[in-house]
Design an enzyme around this catalytic site. Structure first.
Site, PDB file in Angstrom:
ATOM      1  CB  SER A  23      25.242  26.991  37.094  1.00 36.66           C
ATOM      2  OG  SER A  23      25.680  26.151  36.004  1.00 36.66           O
ATOM      3  NE  ARG A  27      20.675  28.743  38.007  1.00 32.41           N
ATOM      4  CZ  ARG A  27      21.232  28.326  36.943  1.00 32.41           C
ATOM      5  NH1 ARG A  27      22.561  28.549  36.814  1.00 32.41           N
ATOM      6  NH2 ARG A  27      20.528  27.418  36.132  1.00 32.41           N
ATOM      7  N   GLY A  96      25.714  32.499  27.935  1.00 29.64           N
ATOM      8  CA  GLY A  96      24.398  32.224  27.995  1.00 29.64           C
ATOM      9  C   GLY A  96      23.802  32.448  29.625  1.00 29.64           C
ATOM     10  CB  SER A 169      17.920  26.229  26.974  1.00 30.27           C
ATOM     11  OG  SER A 169      18.976  26.759  28.149  1.00 30.27           O
ATOM     12  CG  ASP A 313      27.262  21.986  30.648  1.00 35.83           C
ATOM     13  OD1 ASP A 313      26.648  21.688  29.778  1.00 35.83           O
ATOM     14  OD2 ASP A 313      27.104  23.000  31.326  1.00 35.83           O
ATOM     15  CG  ASN A 336      20.980  20.479  26.224  1.00 30.06           C
ATOM     16  OD1 ASN A 336      21.793  19.425  26.450  1.00 30.06           O
ATOM     17  ND2 ASN A 336      20.540  21.141  27.314  1.00 30.06           N
ATOM     18  CE  LYS A 340      24.245  22.821  27.387  1.00 33.02           C
ATOM     19  NZ  LYS A 340      24.107  23.446  28.653  1.00 33.02           N
TER      20      LYS A 340
END
Length: 427
Positions: A23, A27, A96, A169, A313, A336, A340
C-alpha cells in the site's frame, strides 16, 4: 499445476525484517512521480503490483533507477500531472493499488490512455470511482463491461463538488484524494455509505503530508482539498514493512511459538493492519510492542467474535488462526473480501472446509469451528497471494498441507515460504 507440500511444523521462532508495504510502496511511487524534485525510496517492495506501477510510470516518461535487489528506487518527479507521449495502453495485471490511483491521476490534463489488466482485474468493480471522476469533469469510457476495467481515459478532471461511495473499496477515495490537489479547482469530496478500511485512508493522508500536501478531513465524511497545489519530494523516504505480511508470522508465533518478532513495523506504524496484533492478544497470545517491532509469544488460543472492517486483509489470517482456537470464531463486516484478488469470502470458506472445519459463509461474515483433527488437503489459492500465505498456517498442526500455485505470493512476498521455513522447526 505447481504445488508445495508443507510438512508439520513443531515450533516457530526468530525474527524477520518485513518486505516493504504494498500500500505504501505504490502510493509513494505515484506521489514521487507527480512531485517536484528527486525522491529516493528505500525498502520498496519488490512484487508484481509494484512492477506494474513502475512499468506504467516508465511508459508515462518518468525516469527512475532501481537497485539490483529492486528495493531502492531513485525517481525524478514530473512536477505535476503525468503526460502520455501520445495514445497509450497500460497493462496493470491484477494490481488494484496501481489501477485505481492511476485511473484518477491520469484524468488530469489531456491524455488518451487505456488502462487494462488480467481477466480478474476486469471483474473488480471500478464504477464508483468512475462516477466520482466524471462529476469532476473527467471523460472516461468503459471498453468492455459497464463499471469494470478496461477504461479509456481522456483527461478533463478539474475538481469541484464530488460524491464517492465508500462502501466497496477505500482505494476509490484514496485515488480521488491523491489526484485532487493537482486539479485546477478546489475539490470537496463527500463520502456516502460507510467507509470501509478507514485506516488505509490514513496511509494516504500520511503520505500526502510527507509530500507536502495537507487536506481538511471532516470525520472521514467530507474532505476539502485546495486545487492548484504541487507535491514536493521529501528527499529520502523509507517504506515501512508490510503489516499485512507480518500477520502470518505473528499468527505462527501465537500458534506454535516460541516468540516471533517482526521488524519494520511497530507502534509508530501508519498501517492499520498492525491492529492485527491486538486481535491475537484477545485470542490469548502475548504481544510486545516496540517503535519498530512487534513480537508475539504463544498462548492458549480461544475463539473471538469481532468486526474486522478496520483490518480486512490481515483478518484473513485470523480465519486460519481460528483452526487452532478453542470454540467458534466469527469475523464480521468483511463484505469487501468479495471484491479483492478473488472473492475471498467464498474462497476462504471453501478451503477451510477442505481441512475439516465447519464453516458458515454469510453475505459479509464468516463463522469457523475447527475440527478435532485437521485433514491434509490440496488448497486452491485462486491466484491470490493471501490465500496461499494464510493456509500455510495449517502446517502448524500434526497434518501436512499442500498449497497449489505457491508462486502467487509474488504479488506481495516472493520469498514467503523460504522465510517461514527458516524460522520453523520440523515436527
Amino acid at each position: 499445476m505447481e504445488s508445495l507440500t508443507l510438512q508439520p511444523i513443531a515450533r516457530v521462532d526468530g525474527a524477520i525484517n518485513l518486505p516493504g508495504s504494498k500500500s505504501v510502496s505504490n502510493r509513494a511511487l505515484l506521489l514521487a512521480a507527480l512531485a517536484c524534485g528527486k525522491t529516493v525510496l528505500t525498502n520498496l517492495l519488490d512484487s508484481d503490483d509494484v512492477r506494474h506501477m513502475l512499468n506504467a510510470l516508465s511508459a508515462l516518461g518518468i525516469n527512475y533507477t532501481l537497485s539490483a535487489d529492486r528495493t531502492r528506487c531513485d525517481i525524478t518527479g514530473n512536477g505535476g500531472p503525468l503526460r502520455a507521449p501520445g495514445a497509450l495502453e497500460l497493462f496493470l495485471g491484477n494490481a488494484g493499488t496501481a489501477m485505481r490511483p492511476l485511473a484518477a491521476a491520469l484524468c488530469l490534463g489531456q491524455n488518451e490512455i487505456v488502462l487494462t489488466g488480467e481477466p480478474r482485474m476486469k471483474e473488480r468493480p471500478i464504477g464508483h470511482l468512475v462516477d466520482s471522476l466524471r462529476q469532476g469533469g473527467a471523460n472516461i469510457d468503459y471498453l468492455e463491461q459497464e463499471n469494470y476495467p478496461p477504461l479509456r481515459l481522456r483527461g478533463g478532471f478539474i475538481g469541484g463538488d464530488i460524491e464517492v461511495d465508500g462502501s466497496v473499496s477505500s482505494q476509490f477515495l484514496t485515488a480521488l484524494l491523491m489526484t485532487a490537489p493537482l486539479a485546477p479547482k478546489d475539490t470537496i469530496i463527500r463520502v456516502k455509505g460507510e467507509l470501509v478500511s478507514k485506516p488505509y485512508i490514513d496511509i494516504t493522508l500520511n503520505l500526502m503530508k510527507t509530500f507536502g500536501v495537507e487536506i481538511a478531513n471532516h470525520h472521514y465524511q467530507q474532505f476539502v482539498v485546495k486545487g492548484g497545489q504541487q507535491y514536493h519530494s521529501p528527499g529520502r523516504y523509507l517504506v515501512e514493512g508490510d503489516a499485512s505480511s507480518a500477520s502470518y508470522f505473528l499468527a505462527a508465533g501465537a500458534i506454535k511459538g516460541g516468540t516471533v518478532k517482526v521488524t519494520g513495523i511497530g507502534r509508530k506504524s501508519m498501517q492499520g493492519d498492525i491492529r492485527f496484533a491486538d486481535v491475537l492478544e484477545k485470542m490469548g497470545a502475548t504481544i510486545t510492542w516496540g517503535d519498530d517491532f512487534i513480537a508475539c509469544t504463544r498462548g492458549e488460543l480461544h475463539a473471538i467474535d469481532m468486526d474486522m472492517n478496520h483490518i480486512p486483509d490481515a483478518a484473513m489470517t485470523i480465519a486460519t488462526t481460528a483452526l487452532f482456537a478453542k470454540g467458534t470464531t466469527t469475523l464480521r463486516n468483511i463484505y469487501n473480501w468479495r471484491v479483492k484478488e478473488t472473492d475471498r469470502l467464498f474462497a476462504m470458506a471453501t478451503e477451510l472446509r477442505k481441512v475439516g472445519a465447519e464453516v458458515e459463509e454469510g453475505h459479509d461474515y464468516i463463522r469457523i469451528t475447527p475440527p478435532a483433527k485437521l485433514q491434509h488437503a490440496d488448497i486452491g489459492t485462486y491466484n491470490d497471494h493471501r490465500m496461499a500465505m494464510c493456509f500455510s498456517l495449517v502446517a502448524l498442526s500434526d497434518t501436512p498441507v499442500t498449497i497449489l500455485d505457491p508462486k502467487c505470493t509474488a504479488k506481495t512476498f516472493p520469498d514467503y515460504f523460504e522465510q517461514l521455513a527458516r524460522m520453523s522447526t520440523p515436527a
